[in-house]
Motif scaffolding. Structure first.
Motif, PDB file in Angstrom:
ATOM      1  N   PRO A   1       0.833  -1.203   0.000  1.00 32.37           N
ATOM      2  CA  PRO A   1       0.000   0.000   0.000  1.00 32.37           C
ATOM      3  C   PRO A   1       0.870   1.257   0.000  1.00 32.37           C
ATOM      4  N   GLU A   2       0.336   2.302  -0.587  1.00 30.85           N
ATOM      5  CA  GLU A   2       1.019   3.591  -0.588  1.00 30.85           C
ATOM      6  C   GLU A   2       0.273   4.524   0.354  1.00 30.85           C
ATOM      7  N   HIS A   3       0.978   4.992   1.360  1.00 32.74           N
ATOM      8  CA  HIS A   3       0.371   5.864   2.358  1.00 32.74           C
ATOM      9  C   HIS A   3       0.766   7.302   2.074  1.00 32.74           C
ATOM     10  N   PHE A   4      -0.182   8.202   2.245  1.00 35.65           N
ATOM     11  CA  PHE A   4       0.039   9.617   1.974  1.00 35.65           C
ATOM     12  C   PHE A   4      -0.166  10.420   3.253  1.00 35.65           C
ATOM     13  N   ILE A   5       0.839  11.181   3.617  1.00 30.57           N
ATOM     14  CA  ILE A   5       0.780  12.031   4.807  1.00 30.57           C
ATOM     15  C   ILE A   5       0.899  13.472   4.337  1.00 30.57           C
ATOM     16  N   SER A   6      -0.144  14.240   4.558  1.00 32.97           N
ATOM     17  CA  SER A   6      -0.155  15.655   4.201  1.00 32.97           C
ATOM     18  C   SER A   6       0.218  16.461   5.443  1.00 32.97           C
TER      19      SER A   6
ATOM     20  N   GLU B   1       6.287  12.599   8.145  1.00 32.64           N
ATOM     21  CA  GLU B   1       5.927  11.632   7.107  1.00 32.64           C
ATOM     22  C   GLU B   1       6.568  10.268   7.385  1.00 32.64           C
ATOM     23  N   LYS B   2       7.852  10.284   7.706  1.00 31.63           N
ATOM     24  CA  LYS B   2       8.585   9.034   7.965  1.00 31.63           C
ATOM     25  C   LYS B   2       7.977   8.276   9.149  1.00 31.63           C
ATOM     26  N   CYS B   3       7.715   8.987  10.235  1.00 35.83           N
ATOM     27  CA  CYS B   3       7.185   8.330  11.433  1.00 35.83           C
ATOM     28  C   CYS B   3       5.779   7.803  11.217  1.00 35.83           C
ATOM     29  N   ALA B   4       4.937   8.586  10.554  1.00 40.45           N
ATOM     30  CA  ALA B   4       3.567   8.146  10.297  1.00 40.45           C
ATOM     31  C   ALA B   4       3.550   6.921   9.388  1.00 40.45           C
ATOM     32  N   LYS B   5       4.328   6.958   8.323  1.00 39.53           N
ATOM     33  CA  LYS B   5       4.384   5.815   7.404  1.00 39.53           C
ATOM     34  C   LYS B   5       4.967   4.584   8.098  1.00 39.53           C
ATOM     35  N   ASN B   6       5.940   4.799   8.971  1.00 38.52           N
ATOM     36  CA  ASN B   6       6.542   3.707   9.728  1.00 38.52           C
ATOM     37  C   ASN B   6       5.477   2.973  10.540  1.00 38.52           C
ATOM     38  N   VAL B   7       4.616   3.731  11.227  1.00 35.13           N
ATOM     39  CA  VAL B   7       3.556   3.109  12.031  1.00 35.13           C
ATOM     40  C   VAL B   7       2.594   2.337  11.119  1.00 35.13           C
ATOM     41  N   LEU B   8       2.161   2.957  10.045  1.00 31.30           N
ATOM     42  CA  LEU B   8       1.197   2.309   9.149  1.00 31.30           C
ATOM     43  C   LEU B   8       1.768   1.025   8.561  1.00 31.30           C
ATOM     44  N   GLU B   9       3.048   1.050   8.211  1.00 32.14           N
ATOM     45  CA  GLU B   9       3.684  -0.155   7.667  1.00 32.14           C
ATOM     46  C   GLU B   9       3.825  -1.235   8.729  1.00 32.14           C
TER      47      GLU B   9
ATOM     48  N   GLU C   1      11.216  13.964  19.992  1.00 30.69           N
ATOM     49  CA  GLU C   1       9.912  14.286  20.577  1.00 30.69           C
ATOM     50  C   GLU C   1       8.837  14.383  19.491  1.00 30.69           C
ATOM     51  N   CYS C   2       9.139  15.041  18.391  1.00 32.86           N
ATOM     52  CA  CYS C   2       8.170  15.125  17.285  1.00 32.86           C
ATOM     53  C   CYS C   2       7.894  13.736  16.710  1.00 32.86           C
ATOM     54  N   GLY C   3       8.928  12.909  16.633  1.00 36.22           N
ATOM     55  CA  GLY C   3       8.745  11.537  16.169  1.00 36.22           C
ATOM     56  C   GLY C   3       7.865  10.740  17.112  1.00 36.22           C
ATOM     57  N   PHE C   4       8.094  10.905  18.412  1.00 38.86           N
ATOM     58  CA  PHE C   4       7.263  10.221  19.401  1.00 38.86           C
ATOM     59  C   PHE C   4       5.815  10.678  19.294  1.00 38.86           C
ATOM     60  N   LEU C   5       5.598  11.990  19.222  1.00 34.10           N
ATOM     61  CA  LEU C   5       4.235  12.516  19.175  1.00 34.10           C
ATOM     62  C   LEU C   5       3.508  12.080  17.903  1.00 34.10           C
ATOM     63  N   THR C   6       4.219  12.025  16.793  1.00 33.60           N
ATOM     64  CA  THR C   6       3.618  11.545  15.551  1.00 33.60           C
ATOM     65  C   THR C   6       3.242  10.077  15.685  1.00 33.60           C
ATOM     66  N   THR C   7       4.160   9.272  16.178  1.00 32.54           N
ATOM     67  CA  THR C   7       3.899   7.844  16.371  1.00 32.54           C
ATOM     68  C   THR C   7       2.710   7.648  17.302  1.00 32.54           C
ATOM     69  N   HIS C   8       2.705   8.373  18.398  1.00 37.79           N
ATOM     70  CA  HIS C   8       1.631   8.318  19.387  1.00 37.79           C
ATOM     71  C   HIS C   8       0.290   8.665  18.734  1.00 37.79           C
ATOM     72  N   SER C   9       0.268   9.732  17.962  1.00 38.62           N
ATOM     73  CA  SER C   9      -0.963  10.192  17.330  1.00 38.62           C
ATOM     74  C   SER C   9      -1.480   9.186  16.304  1.00 38.62           C
ATOM     75  N   VAL C  10      -0.594   8.652  15.478  1.00 39.11           N
ATOM     76  CA  VAL C  10      -1.034   7.687  14.465  1.00 39.11           C
ATOM     77  C   VAL C  10      -1.586   6.431  15.142  1.00 39.11           C
ATOM     78  N   LEU C  11      -0.970   6.008  16.234  1.00 38.43           N
ATOM     79  CA  LEU C  11      -1.527   4.869  16.977  1.00 38.43           C
ATOM     80  C   LEU C  11      -2.933   5.193  17.481  1.00 38.43           C
ATOM     81  N   HIS C  12      -3.154   6.424  17.941  1.00 35.92           N
ATOM     82  CA  HIS C  12      -4.512   6.828  18.332  1.00 35.92           C
ATOM     83  C   HIS C  12      -5.468   6.749  17.140  1.00 35.92           C
ATOM     84  N   LEU C  13      -5.017   7.185  15.965  1.00 36.62           N
ATOM     85  CA  LEU C  13      -5.871   7.111  14.781  1.00 36.62           C
ATOM     86  C   LEU C  13      -6.250   5.667  14.455  1.00 36.62           C
ATOM     87  N   LEU C  14      -5.396   4.731  14.873  1.00 40.82           N
ATOM     88  CA  LEU C  14      -5.641   3.309  14.643  1.00 40.82           C
ATOM     89  C   LEU C  14      -6.329   2.636  15.833  1.00 40.82           C
TER      90      LEU C  14
END
Length: 169
Positions: free
Chosen positions: A5-10, A28-36, A124-137
C-alpha cells in the motif's frame, strides 16, 4: 497489481518552524513507519497540521473540554480498536485512499518537552507523531493498564526501528 500500500501524509504548517522541511520529512517518515508496521493493507491518508500553542489550546478546549496547551491531538475518522477496524473502510473515490484522520501537533510544546526530557526535538516530534497515528488506529492509553502497556510497547519499538531513541541527545 499493487503489492505494497502507498500511504500519503499531508503536512501543513500553520506556525513558523525552523527547518520545516526536516520536520515535514520526520512526520511523514514516522507516520508511514507506524502504518507499515501495523500492516495497514490499504492506501491510507493522514492530514497533519503543525500549529502554535494558542491553536492547540483552542482545539483542546473545543473538542476535549480541556482549556490547556497540549502536545498533540488525534481526530480519527473511523472506529478502530488496537489497530483493527470495526467497520468497512471505504476509500475516497478520487484518491483511492482511506482517510484515517487528522493529527495536530504543537511544535513549540514538542520542543519544550524535548528539553524537559533531555532528548532532541526530532525525537519528541517523532514520538508525538507515532503516538498520534496509533490513536488514529484505535490505540488508547486511557482505557486501562493493558491498553497503555500495548501502546507504549509499540511506540518504543516503532521509534527504535527508525533510530529515534530517548537518549539520542
Amino acid at each position: 497489481m499493487q503489492l505494497q500500500p502507498e500511504h500519503f501524509i499531508s503536512v501543513t504548517f500553520e506556525t513558523e518552524v525552523k527547518d520545516a522541511d526536516s520536520v515535514r520529512e520526520l512526520i511523514e517518515k514516522c507516520a508511514k513507519n507506524v502504518l507499515e508496521r501495523e500492516n495497514i493493507p490499504f492506501d491510507a491518508e493522514i492530514d497533519a497540521r503543525v500549529v502554535d500553542a494558542e491553536e492547540i489550546r483552542r482545539l483542546n478546549a473545543e473538542f476535549r473540554d480541556k482549556d490547556v496547551v497540549t502536545d498533540v491531538l488525534s481526530f480519527p475518522m473511523f472506529d478502530y480498536y488496537n489497530g483493527a477496524p470495526r467497520e468497512d473502510l471505504e476509500p475516497d473515490p478520487e484518491s483511492g485512499r482511506v482517510m484515517l484522520g487528522d493529527m495536530v501537533l504543537c511544535y513549540t510544546r514538542a520542543c519544550e518537552q524535548a528539553e524537559e526530557y533531555g532528548h532532541s526535538a526530532a525525537r519528541e516530534c517523532g514520538f508525538l507523531t507515532t503516538h498520534s497515528v496509533l490513536h488514529l488506529l484505535g490505540y488508547d492509553h486511557e482505557r486501562g493498564e493493558d491498553d497503555t502497556a500495548r501502546m507504549r510497547r509499540r511506540e518504543k519499538e516503532y521509534l527504535e526501528a527508525i533510530g529515534l531513541t530517548r537518549d539520542d541527545g
